[in-house]
Scaffold this active site. Structure first.
Site, PDB file in Angstrom:
ATOM      1  N   SER A  93       0.990  -0.955   0.047  1.00  0.00           N
ATOM      2  CA  SER A  93       0.344   0.110  -0.156  1.00  0.00           C
ATOM      3  C   SER A  93       1.180   1.346   0.122  1.00  0.00           C
ATOM      4  CB  SER A  93      -0.878  -0.401   1.301  1.00  0.00           C
ATOM      5  OG  SER A  93      -0.296   0.043   2.179  1.00  0.00           O
ATOM      6  N   GLY A  94       0.253   2.488  -0.458  1.00  0.00           N
ATOM      7  CA  GLY A  94       0.590   3.560   0.077  1.00  0.00           C
ATOM      8  C   GLY A  94      -0.198   4.388   0.417  1.00  0.00           C
ATOM      9  N   GLY A 118       3.558  -0.657  11.244  1.00  0.00           N
ATOM     10  CA  GLY A 118       2.242  -0.980  11.674  1.00  0.00           C
ATOM     11  C   GLY A 118       2.755  -2.246  12.239  1.00  0.00           C
ATOM     12  N   HIS A 149      15.231   5.033   0.701  1.00  0.00           N
ATOM     13  CA  HIS A 149      14.618   3.868   1.057  1.00  0.00           C
ATOM     14  C   HIS A 149      13.870   3.728   2.318  1.00  0.00           C
ATOM     15  CE1 HIS A 149      16.117  -0.387   2.520  1.00  0.00           C
ATOM     16  NE2 HIS A 149      15.082  -0.775   1.974  1.00  0.00           N
ATOM     17  N   ASP A 150      12.632   3.025   2.353  1.00  0.00           N
ATOM     18  CA  ASP A 150      11.422   3.577   3.231  1.00  0.00           C
ATOM     19  C   ASP A 150      11.842   3.064   4.886  1.00  0.00           C
ATOM     20  OD1 ASP A 150      11.823   0.938   3.070  1.00  0.00           O
ATOM     21  OD2 ASP A 150       9.135   0.230   2.631  1.00  0.00           O
ATOM     22  N   THR A 151      13.369   2.087   4.657  1.00  0.00           N
ATOM     23  CA  THR A 151      13.747   1.162   6.359  1.00  0.00           C
ATOM     24  C   THR A 151      14.762   2.691   6.338  1.00  0.00           C
ATOM     25  OG1 THR A 151      13.979  -0.688   5.301  1.00  0.00           O
ATOM     26  CG2 THR A 151      15.221   0.100   7.324  1.00  0.00           C
TER      27      THR A 151
END
Length: 486
Positions: free
Chosen positions: A12-13, A405, A236-238
């Site tokens: 998802s975004g 999450g 990079h999301d991390t």
């Protein structure tokens, strides 16, 4: 000053507005959307055009709500990319990292360079989804995509290009390719040439906090929106999420919870030795001049895919109900979450049953038993990974910071505390978006550094703490786990 974070996950975004007030960060979700890959004939690909549409839809919502957005930052998952031709057009929709085209590419790569040398040069474990193997897969097809390509842009860089027309590679995402040279702070062009990839397609690398450019006139005219800067974040999301860890101490374990679970620590530089190789640890670019020593674990993917299958079978159950069932269940069986059996989508509950049966364990039958097997096995994998990190760094870490999450799953948080014997501090849930906003604020000169950003996060959220409880049962299962992963 309002800043817009686009956070693209593997399922998802979201578009989230953030602003800094009274030494706190305030978030407002503007737009949320699905990010489902599409099987097109023989390959699994991302619906990139739909994702661009969702970005534009979010910008229109901001305009209609009279939100005066000063900047945009984009973060995504790692390794995937798009190829741009000489006319500046996307050649094809980006392939999904779970696509089967990389199934034999690690062995192909090892014809050019040994596994041991590749890990030493890149600092990255040889996972088949890494960009190097995806690009090698391009050379094995009858397609001329790679010959026609002028630029390779990783996913966040590709979105930035669509918005600004500027082709750059951001450092944290570039390090996920296994083609980055930490010693030269640039692409490893010797390695690129050695494995037969075209060096021309690799763009200039920039750091988080760099101003990439303004939204193009074409997009401003199309959407009837005002000018806006695009800032490179920890794309990079991390890495963006780690920027938002509310830590006071210098040394801590972090656990990013999502489709993947990332377990690691921040270091001053790259660490590669026999222990990192034995434990499958990788070095990925971090923010604030750090390098993250971590392991990617097949995380809540197993829960997500199990839910998908149960819903497909007509069982209407949500994640919260699954956790409740897991809390009540008892089981003696465990799995290796990183086993190749669980890599591809489709019928995850039966794959888990099959693993238990083939390894001579009782087969979990109920939803609760399957959830319990997954979550206890994840906790034991985290314990094993932390042992490897502590051996590698020669440090003992007392605190675990869990964020993302997955911290809503109280069963998993408590199991991690029990398995590791360490205190677990959870929060924030929206760590990636918070970190994205903070890095935009650094780029715009609103705050000075990551340390100040983390103080702002501490002032903004409520944290929960999980202290270790009796773990005799998990200790027994850990011995079984060590046998299973051999």
């Amino acid at each position: 000053m309002k800043m817009l974070a686009f956070d693209f996950g593997a399922s998802s975004g979201r578009g989230i507005i953030g602003e800094l007030k009274d030494n706190k960060i305030i978030l407002k979700e503007v737009h949320r959307f699905e990010n489902e890959p599409v099987k097109l004939r023989n390959h699994l690909q991302w619906d990139f055009l739909r994702l661009v549409y969702e970005i534009k839809k979010c910008l229109i919502k901001c305009k209609n709500d009279s939100e005066d957005i000063k900047s945009i930052g984009i973060d995504t998952w790692g390794v995937d990319y798009g190829l741009i031709d000489g006319d500046g057009e996307l050649i094809t929709s980006p392939f999904h990292y779970r696509d089967s085209r990389t199934d034999n590419m690690t062995n192909k790569c090892f014809e050019f360079i040994s596994k041991e040398e590749l890990i030493r040069l890149s600092g990255i474990d040889c996972n088949q989804y890494n960009t190097i193997y995806q690009l090698l897969a391009e050379t094995e097809t009858a397609s001329s995509r790679l010959e026609d390509a002028q630029t390779m842009l990783l996913m966040p860089d590709l979105f930035n290009y669509i918005l600004t027309g500027v082709k750059k590679a951001e450092y944290t995402i570039a390090t996920t390719t296994q083609l980055y040279d930490y010693h030269k702070d640039d692409w490893n062009y010797d390695l690129i040439d050695r494995v037969g990839l075209p060096s021309r397609i690799f763009p200039e690398i920039i750091q988080p906090g760099h101003e990439i450019g303004n939204i193009t006139d074409d997009i401003k005219e199309e959407l009837d929106i005002d000018d806006c800067k695009v800032i490179s974040v920890g794309s990079h999301d991390t890495s963006s999420a780690i920027a938002a860890i509310p830590a006071i101490e210098e040394d801590f374990i972090f656990i990013a919870t999502g489709t993947w679970v990332m377990v690691g620590v921040e270091n001053e530089g790259i660490l590669v030795n026999e222990t990192t190789q034995n434990y499958g640890l990788s070095n990925e670019g971090g923010v604030g001049g750090k390098v993250n020593l971590l392991k990617n674990i097949m995380g809540l993917w197993l829960i997500q895919e199990s839910k998908r299958q149960w819903n497909k079978d007509g069982i209407d159950i949500g994640f919260g109900e699954m956790v409740e069932e897991g809390l009540k269940a008892k089981t003696t069986s465990i799995i290796n979450p990183d086993h190749k059996l669980f890599y591809a989508p489709s019928d995850m509950p039966n794959k888990i049953k099959r693993f238990c049966e083939e390894s001579g364990q009782p087969v979990p039958e109920t939803i609760g038993e399957i959830v319990r097997v997954i979550e206890e096995s994840l906790a034991l994998t985290i314990k094993y990974t932390i042992e490897g990190i502590e051996k590698t760094t020669n440090k003992r870490y007392n605190t675990i910071h869990m964020f993302g999450g997955g911290i809503q799953d109280k069963l998993l948080c408590q199991l991690v505390a029990n398995a590791t014997g360490k205190e677990v501090i959870t929060g924030p849930k929206e760590a990636t978006s918070m970190g994205n906003i903070l890095l935009q604020a650094i780029g715009l000169g609103e705050i000075e550094n990551i340390k100040q950003g983390r103080e702002i996060v501490r002032n903004s959220i409520e944290i929960a703490r999980y202290v270790p409880e009796d773990n005799t049962d998990l200790d027994d299962k850990y011995n079984k786990y060590l046998e299973i992963i051999k």
